[in-house]
Motif scaffolding. Sequence first.
Motif, PDB file in Angstrom:
ATOM      1  N   VAL A   1     -12.865  97.693  44.735  1.00  0.00           N
ATOM      2  CA  VAL A   1     -12.110  96.875  43.788  1.00  0.00           C
ATOM      3  C   VAL A   1     -11.679  97.771  42.633  1.00  0.00           C
ATOM      4  O   VAL A   1     -12.522  98.413  42.005  1.00  0.00           O
ATOM      5  CB  VAL A   1     -12.959  95.693  43.257  1.00  0.00           C
ATOM      6  N   ASN A   2     -10.352  97.786  42.367  1.00  0.00           N
ATOM      7  CA  ASN A   2      -9.860  98.620  41.268  1.00  0.00           C
ATOM      8  C   ASN A   2      -9.811  97.816  39.974  1.00  0.00           C
ATOM      9  O   ASN A   2     -10.131  96.633  39.955  1.00  0.00           O
ATOM     10  CB  ASN A   2      -8.509  99.256  41.616  1.00  0.00           C
ATOM     11  N   ASN A   3      -9.400  98.446  38.901  1.00  0.00           N
ATOM     12  CA  ASN A   3      -9.390  97.795  37.593  1.00  0.00           C
ATOM     13  C   ASN A   3      -8.348  96.690  37.474  1.00  0.00           C
ATOM     14  O   ASN A   3      -8.400  95.893  36.547  1.00  0.00           O
ATOM     15  CB  ASN A   3      -9.179  98.831  36.493  1.00  0.00           C
ATOM     16  N   SER A   4      -7.386  96.618  38.387  1.00  0.00           N
ATOM     17  CA  SER A   4      -6.393  95.543  38.396  1.00  0.00           C
ATOM     18  C   SER A   4      -6.871  94.341  39.196  1.00  0.00           C
ATOM     19  O   SER A   4      -6.145  93.365  39.325  1.00  0.00           O
ATOM     20  CB  SER A   4      -5.074  96.048  38.992  1.00  0.00           C
ATOM     21  N   GLY A   5      -8.053  94.436  39.785  1.00  0.00           N
ATOM     22  CA  GLY A   5      -8.594  93.339  40.575  1.00  0.00           C
ATOM     23  C   GLY A   5      -8.175  93.360  42.030  1.00  0.00           C
ATOM     24  O   GLY A   5      -8.498  92.443  42.783  1.00  0.00           O
ATOM     25  N   GLN A   6      -7.465  94.378  42.452  1.00  0.00           N
ATOM     26  CA  GLN A   6      -7.051  94.494  43.844  1.00  0.00           C
ATOM     27  C   GLN A   6      -8.212  94.996  44.679  1.00  0.00           C
ATOM     28  O   GLN A   6      -8.956  95.875  44.251  1.00  0.00           O
ATOM     29  CB  GLN A   6      -5.863  95.432  43.983  1.00  0.00           C
ATOM     30  N   THR A   7      -8.360  94.417  45.878  1.00  0.00           N
ATOM     31  CA  THR A   7      -9.452  94.773  46.773  1.00  0.00           C
ATOM     32  C   THR A   7      -8.904  95.454  48.022  1.00  0.00           C
ATOM     33  O   THR A   7      -7.922  94.994  48.600  1.00  0.00           O
ATOM     34  CB  THR A   7     -10.238  93.509  47.185  1.00  0.00           C
TER      35      THR A   7
ATOM     36  N   ALA B   1     -18.917 109.173  48.207  1.00  0.00           N
ATOM     37  CA  ALA B   1     -19.600 109.671  47.015  1.00  0.00           C
ATOM     38  C   ALA B   1     -18.631 109.761  45.838  1.00  0.00           C
ATOM     39  O   ALA B   1     -18.979 109.415  44.704  1.00  0.00           O
ATOM     40  CB  ALA B   1     -20.218 111.038  47.299  1.00  0.00           C
ATOM     41  N   HIS B   2     -17.407 110.194  46.095  1.00  0.00           N
ATOM     42  CA  HIS B   2     -16.396 110.293  45.037  1.00  0.00           C
ATOM     43  C   HIS B   2     -16.040 108.908  44.491  1.00  0.00           C
ATOM     44  O   HIS B   2     -15.905 108.722  43.274  1.00  0.00           O
ATOM     45  CB  HIS B   2     -15.150 110.993  45.566  1.00  0.00           C
ATOM     46  N   LEU B   3     -15.895 107.918  45.376  1.00  0.00           N
ATOM     47  CA  LEU B   3     -15.574 106.563  44.934  1.00  0.00           C
ATOM     48  C   LEU B   3     -16.694 105.982  44.078  1.00  0.00           C
ATOM     49  O   LEU B   3     -16.439 105.322  43.065  1.00  0.00           O
ATOM     50  CB  LEU B   3     -15.302 105.661  46.141  1.00  0.00           C
ATOM     51  N   ARG B   4     -17.928 106.239  44.452  1.00  0.00           N
ATOM     52  CA  ARG B   4     -19.061 105.764  43.650  1.00  0.00           C
ATOM     53  C   ARG B   4     -19.071 106.426  42.272  1.00  0.00           C
ATOM     54  O   ARG B   4     -19.421 105.795  41.277  1.00  0.00           O
ATOM     55  CB  ARG B   4     -20.370 106.021  44.390  1.00  0.00           C
ATOM     56  N   LYS B   5     -18.668 107.685  42.211  1.00  0.00           N
ATOM     57  CA  LYS B   5     -18.579 108.383  40.925  1.00  0.00           C
ATOM     58  C   LYS B   5     -17.500 107.739  40.048  1.00  0.00           C
ATOM     59  O   LYS B   5     -17.670 107.610  38.839  1.00  0.00           O
ATOM     60  CB  LYS B   5     -18.276 109.861  41.141  1.00  0.00           C
ATOM     61  N   GLN B   6     -16.404 107.315  40.665  1.00  0.00           N
ATOM     62  CA  GLN B   6     -15.335 106.655  39.914  1.00  0.00           C
ATOM     63  C   GLN B   6     -15.801 105.313  39.333  1.00  0.00           C
ATOM     64  O   GLN B   6     -15.309 104.900  38.286  1.00  0.00           O
ATOM     65  CB  GLN B   6     -14.112 106.450  40.796  1.00  0.00           C
ATOM     66  N   VAL B   7     -16.734 104.647  39.966  1.00  0.00           N
ATOM     67  CA  VAL B   7     -17.296 103.417  39.408  1.00  0.00           C
ATOM     68  C   VAL B   7     -18.099 103.755  38.153  1.00  0.00           C
ATOM     69  O   VAL B   7     -17.985 103.071  37.128  1.00  0.00           O
ATOM     70  CB  VAL B   7     -18.173 102.676  40.443  1.00  0.00           C
TER      71      VAL B   7
ATOM     72  N   VAL C   1     -13.772  99.269  39.606  1.00  0.00           N
ATOM     73  CA  VAL C   1     -14.704  98.197  39.247  1.00  0.00           C
ATOM     74  C   VAL C   1     -15.939  98.242  40.125  1.00  0.00           C
ATOM     75  O   VAL C   1     -17.065  98.198  39.635  1.00  0.00           O
ATOM     76  CB  VAL C   1     -14.015  96.816  39.354  1.00  0.00           C
ATOM     77  N   SER C   2     -15.732  98.333  41.452  1.00  0.00           N
ATOM     78  CA  SER C   2     -16.893  98.359  42.338  1.00  0.00           C
ATOM     79  C   SER C   2     -16.560  99.011  43.676  1.00  0.00           C
ATOM     80  O   SER C   2     -15.406  99.039  44.099  1.00  0.00           O
ATOM     81  CB  SER C   2     -17.422  96.943  42.593  1.00  0.00           C
ATOM     82  N   VAL C   3     -17.598  99.514  44.305  1.00  0.00           N
ATOM     83  CA  VAL C   3     -17.538 100.049  45.664  1.00  0.00           C
ATOM     84  C   VAL C   3     -18.773  99.514  46.368  1.00  0.00           C
ATOM     85  O   VAL C   3     -19.891  99.787  45.955  1.00  0.00           O
ATOM     86  CB  VAL C   3     -17.540 101.597  45.690  1.00  0.00           C
ATOM     87  N   LYS C   4     -18.554  98.695  47.397  1.00  0.00           N
ATOM     88  CA  LYS C   4     -19.672  98.078  48.116  1.00  0.00           C
ATOM     89  C   LYS C   4     -19.616  98.456  49.588  1.00  0.00           C
ATOM     90  O   LYS C   4     -18.569  98.368  50.221  1.00  0.00           O
ATOM     91  CB  LYS C   4     -19.600  96.548  48.028  1.00  0.00           C
ATOM     92  N   VAL C   5     -20.760  98.852  50.122  1.00  0.00           N
ATOM     93  CA  VAL C   5     -20.880  99.062  51.558  1.00  0.00           C
ATOM     94  C   VAL C   5     -21.243  97.711  52.142  1.00  0.00           C
ATOM     95  O   VAL C   5     -22.262  97.112  51.789  1.00  0.00           O
ATOM     96  CB  VAL C   5     -21.949 100.121  51.884  1.00  0.00           C
ATOM     97  N   LEU C   6     -20.385  97.194  53.004  1.00  0.00           N
ATOM     98  CA  LEU C   6     -20.574  95.873  53.577  1.00  0.00           C
ATOM     99  C   LEU C   6     -21.435  95.955  54.828  1.00  0.00           C
ATOM    100  O   LEU C   6     -21.414  96.950  55.553  1.00  0.00           O
ATOM    101  CB  LEU C   6     -19.219  95.255  53.939  1.00  0.00           C
ATOM    102  N   THR C   7     -22.184  94.904  55.067  1.00  0.00           N
ATOM    103  CA  THR C   7     -22.941  94.829  56.311  1.00  0.00           C
ATOM    104  C   THR C   7     -22.006  94.315  57.388  1.00  0.00           C
ATOM    105  O   THR C   7     -21.238  93.377  57.143  1.00  0.00           O
ATOM    106  CB  THR C   7     -24.166  93.903  56.179  1.00  0.00           C
ATOM    107  N   PRO C   8     -22.029  94.907  58.555  1.00  0.00           N
ATOM    108  CA  PRO C   8     -21.130  94.457  59.615  1.00  0.00           C
ATOM    109  C   PRO C   8     -21.472  93.023  60.027  1.00  0.00           C
ATOM    110  O   PRO C   8     -22.628  92.617  59.996  1.00  0.00           O
ATOM    111  CB  PRO C   8     -21.378  95.434  60.761  1.00  0.00           C
TER     112      PRO C   8
END
Length: 55
Positions: free
Chosen positions: A9-15, A28-34, A40-47
């Motif tokens: 999820v970016n700062n504009s609310g787009q997913t 790892a880079h995306l988590r650093k950006q959070v 806004v967030s980076v979530k690893v989803l469960t399948p």
Amino acid sequence: MAVVPVEIVNNSGQTVRMSLGEDSDLLAHLRKQVRTEELVSVKVLTPARKTSATK
């Protein structure tokens, strides 16, 4: 390396959902950006579980 679904999820609310390697440099880079508030967030989803067919 397993491929996992990720929701970003970016700062504009787009997913955005994408599949990444669980130990990838990009994840790892995306988590650093959070942490630096560039995202806004980076979530690893469960399948989703597959339901077995019943007779």
